[in-house]
Write a protein that holds these residues in place. Sequence first.
Motif, PDB file in Angstrom:
ATOM      1  N   PHE A 121      17.085 -18.471  51.441  1.00 34.99           N
ATOM      2  CA  PHE A 121      16.195 -19.644  51.392  1.00 34.99           C
ATOM      3  C   PHE A 121      15.500 -19.798  49.988  1.00 34.99           C
ATOM      4  O   PHE A 121      15.312 -20.804  49.363  1.00 34.99           O
ATOM      5  N   SER A 122      15.303 -18.719  49.609  1.00 34.66           N
ATOM      6  CA  SER A 122      14.446 -18.586  48.361  1.00 34.66           C
ATOM      7  C   SER A 122      15.539 -19.073  47.120  1.00 34.66           C
ATOM      8  O   SER A 122      15.176 -19.840  46.424  1.00 34.66           O
ATOM      9  N   ASP A 123      16.586 -18.703  47.179  1.00 33.01           N
ATOM     10  CA  ASP A 123      17.714 -19.009  46.280  1.00 33.01           C
ATOM     11  C   ASP A 123      18.140 -20.547  46.127  1.00 33.01           C
ATOM     12  O   ASP A 123      18.117 -21.144  45.376  1.00 33.01           O
ATOM     13  N   ILE A 124      18.085 -20.949  47.763  1.00 36.63           N
ATOM     14  CA  ILE A 124      18.365 -22.443  47.567  1.00 36.63           C
ATOM     15  C   ILE A 124      17.085 -23.308  47.333  1.00 36.63           C
ATOM     16  O   ILE A 124      17.510 -24.233  46.667  1.00 36.63           O
ATOM     17  N   ARG A 125      15.827 -22.785  47.439  1.00 37.63           N
ATOM     18  CA  ARG A 125      14.721 -23.516  46.826  1.00 37.63           C
ATOM     19  C   ARG A 125      14.718 -23.519  45.407  1.00 37.63           C
ATOM     20  O   ARG A 125      14.537 -24.595  44.762  1.00 37.63           O
ATOM     21  N   LYS A 126      15.235 -22.475  44.816  1.00 38.24           N
ATOM     22  CA  LYS A 126      15.267 -22.496  43.299  1.00 38.24           C
ATOM     23  C   LYS A 126      16.544 -23.631  42.788  1.00 38.24           C
ATOM     24  O   LYS A 126      16.139 -24.157  41.978  1.00 38.24           O
ATOM     25  N   GLU A 127      17.636 -23.341  43.400  1.00 39.45           N
ATOM     26  CA  GLU A 127      18.657 -24.226  42.999  1.00 39.45           C
ATOM     27  C   GLU A 127      18.274 -26.018  43.140  1.00 39.45           C
ATOM     28  O   GLU A 127      18.356 -26.596  42.473  1.00 39.45           O
ATOM     29  N   ILE A 128      17.306 -26.126  44.311  1.00 33.83           N
ATOM     30  CA  ILE A 128      16.899 -27.455  44.513  1.00 33.83           C
ATOM     31  C   ILE A 128      15.901 -27.930  43.415  1.00 33.83           C
ATOM     32  O   ILE A 128      15.986 -29.017  43.142  1.00 33.83           O
ATOM     33  N   THR A 129      15.068 -26.767  43.103  1.00 33.16           N
ATOM     34  CA  THR A 129      14.351 -27.128  41.975  1.00 33.16           C
ATOM     35  C   THR A 129      14.917 -27.277  40.657  1.00 33.16           C
ATOM     36  O   THR A 129      14.499 -28.366  40.115  1.00 33.16           O
ATOM     37  N   ASP A 130      16.018 -26.742  40.637  1.00 35.27           N
ATOM     38  CA  ASP A 130      16.798 -26.957  39.294  1.00 35.27           C
ATOM     39  C   ASP A 130      17.483 -28.343  39.284  1.00 35.27           C
ATOM     40  O   ASP A 130      17.230 -28.971  38.238  1.00 35.27           O
ATOM     41  N   VAL A 131      17.819 -28.951  40.338  1.00 33.67           N
ATOM     42  CA  VAL A 131      18.749 -29.985  40.523  1.00 33.67           C
ATOM     43  C   VAL A 131      17.369 -30.990  40.413  1.00 33.67           C
ATOM     44  O   VAL A 131      17.721 -32.216  39.925  1.00 33.67           O
ATOM     45  N   ARG A 132      16.175 -31.006  40.892  1.00 31.88           N
ATOM     46  CA  ARG A 132      15.157 -31.929  40.781  1.00 31.88           C
ATOM     47  C   ARG A 132      14.929 -32.215  39.522  1.00 31.88           C
ATOM     48  O   ARG A 132      14.508 -33.308  38.769  1.00 31.88           O
ATOM     49  N   THR A 133      14.791 -30.996  38.609  1.00 32.44           N
ATOM     50  CA  THR A 133      14.311 -30.911  37.136  1.00 32.44           C
ATOM     51  C   THR A 133      15.393 -31.583  36.516  1.00 32.44           C
ATOM     52  O   THR A 133      15.122 -32.377  35.585  1.00 32.44           O
TER      53      THR A 133
END
Length: 82
Positions: A38-50
Amino acid sequence: MQEAMLQVQARTDDRYHELQARTDSRHYELKIEMIKGFSDIRKEITDVRTEVGSMHRQYWITFGGLIITIASVLAINWYYHL
């Protein structure tokens, strides 16, 4: 006979507790892996949002430049046609 039954019950209880300890241990390991996932997924989602925010900002800057260019061309054209 009663002692044999108690010994069997004690062995069964020991096996049950051992199995439960292994299950709890595995459950804990899976929970840790799930949290990391979940931590990795949150990081990837943050990257996509950025990245999407950056593209959105770039769109508005390009659109603003286009509007300014059109306005300046129209103003220069209007000035020379007066």
